[in-house]
Design a protein around this motif. Structure first.
Motif, mmCIF file in Angstrom:
data_model
loop_
_atom_site.group_PDB
_atom_site.id
_atom_site.type_symbol
_atom_site.label_atom_id
_atom_site.label_comp_id
_atom_site.label_asym_id
_atom_site.label_seq_id
_atom_site.Cartn_x
_atom_site.Cartn_y
_atom_site.Cartn_z
ATOM 1 N N ARG A 183 -6.597 2.422 -4.864
ATOM 2 C CA ARG A 183 -6.220 3.839 -4.747
ATOM 3 C C ARG A 183 -5.099 4.046 -3.732
ATOM 4 O O ARG A 183 -4.907 5.148 -3.229
ATOM 5 C CB ARG A 183 -7.439 4.659 -4.341
ATOM 6 C CG ARG A 183 -8.630 4.549 -5.285
ATOM 7 C CD ARG A 183 -9.810 5.352 -4.777
ATOM 8 N NE ARG A 183 -9.487 6.772 -4.674
ATOM 9 C CZ ARG A 183 -10.271 7.658 -4.050
ATOM 10 N NH1 ARG A 183 -11.385 7.255 -3.457
ATOM 11 N NH2 ARG A 183 -9.910 8.934 -3.997
ATOM 12 N N THR A 184 -4.356 3.003 -3.445
ATOM 13 C CA THR A 184 -3.336 3.070 -2.394
ATOM 14 C C THR A 184 -2.356 4.223 -2.597
ATOM 15 O O THR A 184 -2.046 4.968 -1.655
ATOM 16 C CB THR A 184 -2.568 1.741 -2.302
ATOM 17 O OG1 THR A 184 -3.464 0.706 -1.890
ATOM 18 C CG2 THR A 184 -1.424 1.842 -1.300
ATOM 19 N N SER A 185 -1.854 4.413 -3.816
ATOM 20 C CA SER A 185 -0.885 5.488 -4.077
ATOM 21 C C SER A 185 -1.472 6.848 -3.746
ATOM 22 O O SER A 185 -0.816 7.694 -3.123
ATOM 23 C CB SER A 185 -0.433 5.449 -5.537
ATOM 24 O OG SER A 185 0.226 4.242 -5.820
ATOM 25 N N GLU A 186 -2.716 7.072 -4.153
ATOM 26 C CA GLU A 186 -3.391 8.339 -3.876
ATOM 27 C C GLU A 186 -3.603 8.535 -2.378
ATOM 28 O O GLU A 186 -3.427 9.645 -1.847
ATOM 29 C CB GLU A 186 -4.733 8.369 -4.605
ATOM 30 C CG GLU A 186 -5.533 9.635 -4.386
ATOM 31 C CD GLU A 186 -6.910 9.575 -5.021
ATOM 32 O OE1 GLU A 186 -7.658 10.557 -4.882
ATOM 33 O OE2 GLU A 186 -7.236 8.537 -5.650
ATOM 34 N N LEU A 188 -1.841 7.226 0.132
ATOM 35 C CA LEU A 188 -0.552 7.493 0.789
ATOM 36 C C LEU A 188 -0.077 8.910 0.517
ATOM 37 O O LEU A 188 0.514 9.562 1.390
ATOM 38 C CB LEU A 188 0.493 6.475 0.333
ATOM 39 C CG LEU A 188 0.210 5.009 0.670
ATOM 40 C CD1 LEU A 188 1.327 4.116 0.154
ATOM 41 C CD2 LEU A 188 0.030 4.816 2.170
ATOM 42 N N ALA A 189 -0.342 9.406 -0.684
ATOM 43 C CA ALA A 189 0.079 10.765 -1.056
ATOM 44 C C ALA A 189 -0.644 11.822 -0.221
ATOM 45 O O ALA A 189 -0.151 12.951 -0.092
ATOM 46 C CB ALA A 189 -0.166 11.002 -2.545
ATOM 47 N N ASP A 194 -0.446 4.151 5.971
ATOM 48 C CA ASP A 194 -0.668 2.862 5.316
ATOM 49 C C ASP A 194 -2.162 2.628 5.201
ATOM 50 O O ASP A 194 -2.967 3.270 5.890
ATOM 51 C CB ASP A 194 -0.002 1.723 6.087
ATOM 52 C CG ASP A 194 0.507 0.610 5.164
ATOM 53 O OD1 ASP A 194 0.000 0.513 4.031
ATOM 54 O OD2 ASP A 194 1.402 -0.135 5.576
#
Length: 215
Positions: A183-186, A188-189, A194
């Motif tokens: 879920r990294t993109s979510e 960061l959003a 990081d």
């Protein structure tokens, strides 16, 4: 020239985990003696030390390793600010409903001269950030927490969103499980700087914010 820089960066990326592994391997005999001790002292060579003394030395050694690895990792990006321009990393807020899960990492940071304040809920984290004098240099949060009698799977996201909504620009890092990395993109959003599941990479993230005072 750029290809040379890229090659050196790649080599250092592979080198520092190997160096850490070798150092830890060298420490294993001492660690085993501490774990196998039934008394209050451990014989190391010709000296007899208390278990507490040995534990403190092991903690300091591993903290030094974390600090050096973080410095190497941070220096892999020559386009970023040089080390000489970075301020000291003085204070870190750690939000986790189970502080004991991060006790060793927090102790390592303290051994490196960083003051670590630990709280257990999002509300406590927001209050701590808002009232902090001097301000925190970074915030670390887990992803999911039990808060106010219920489970919040996105507590780390909620904390980051509320910090940003308050106009705070303090770096926020999520120290998550390996499953959460999908879920990294979510993450960061939501305003998180990081995310990682690795303690070594977490220290490298912090090292890009500031120098460890006892580095």
């Amino acid at each position: 020239m750029q290809s040379t820089v890229d090659l050196l960066g790649a080599l250092s990326t592979f080198a520092w985990p190997i160096i850490a592994g070798l150092v830890i391997w060298r420490l294993l005999p001492t660690i085993k003696k501490v774990m196998g001790s039934r008394g209050f002292t451990v014989k190391i060579g010709s000296a007899e030390l208390s278990v507490q003394e040995v534990s403190e030395k092991l903690l300091k050694t591993t903290a030094d390793i974390q600090g050096k690895l973080a410095s190497v990792s941070a220096s892999e990006y020559p386009e970023e600010e040089s080390r000489s321009t970075l301020p000291p990393l003085r204070r870190v807020l750690w939000v986790d409903d189970h502080p004991s899960h991060n006790a060793y990492e927090a102790a390592q940071l303290q051994a490196l001269g960083v003051d670590v304040v630990q709280v257990e809920t999002t509300d406590q984290g927001i209050k701590a950030v808002s009232a902090a004098v001097p301000p925190f240099d970074a915030v670390i949060s887990d992803m999911a927490r039990n808060e106010n009698g219920s489970f919040h799977a996105d507590a780390g996201l909620e904390l980051a969103r509320e910090i940003r909504a308050c106009g705070q620009h303090v770096p926020v890092f999520v120290y998550a499980s390996a499953q959460d990395l999908a879920r990294t993109s979510e993450i960061l959003a939501a305003g998180v700087n990081d995310v990682t599941s690795s303690s070594t990479r977490l220290f490298a993230m912090l090292r890009k914010v500031g120098e460890f005072p006892h580095e």
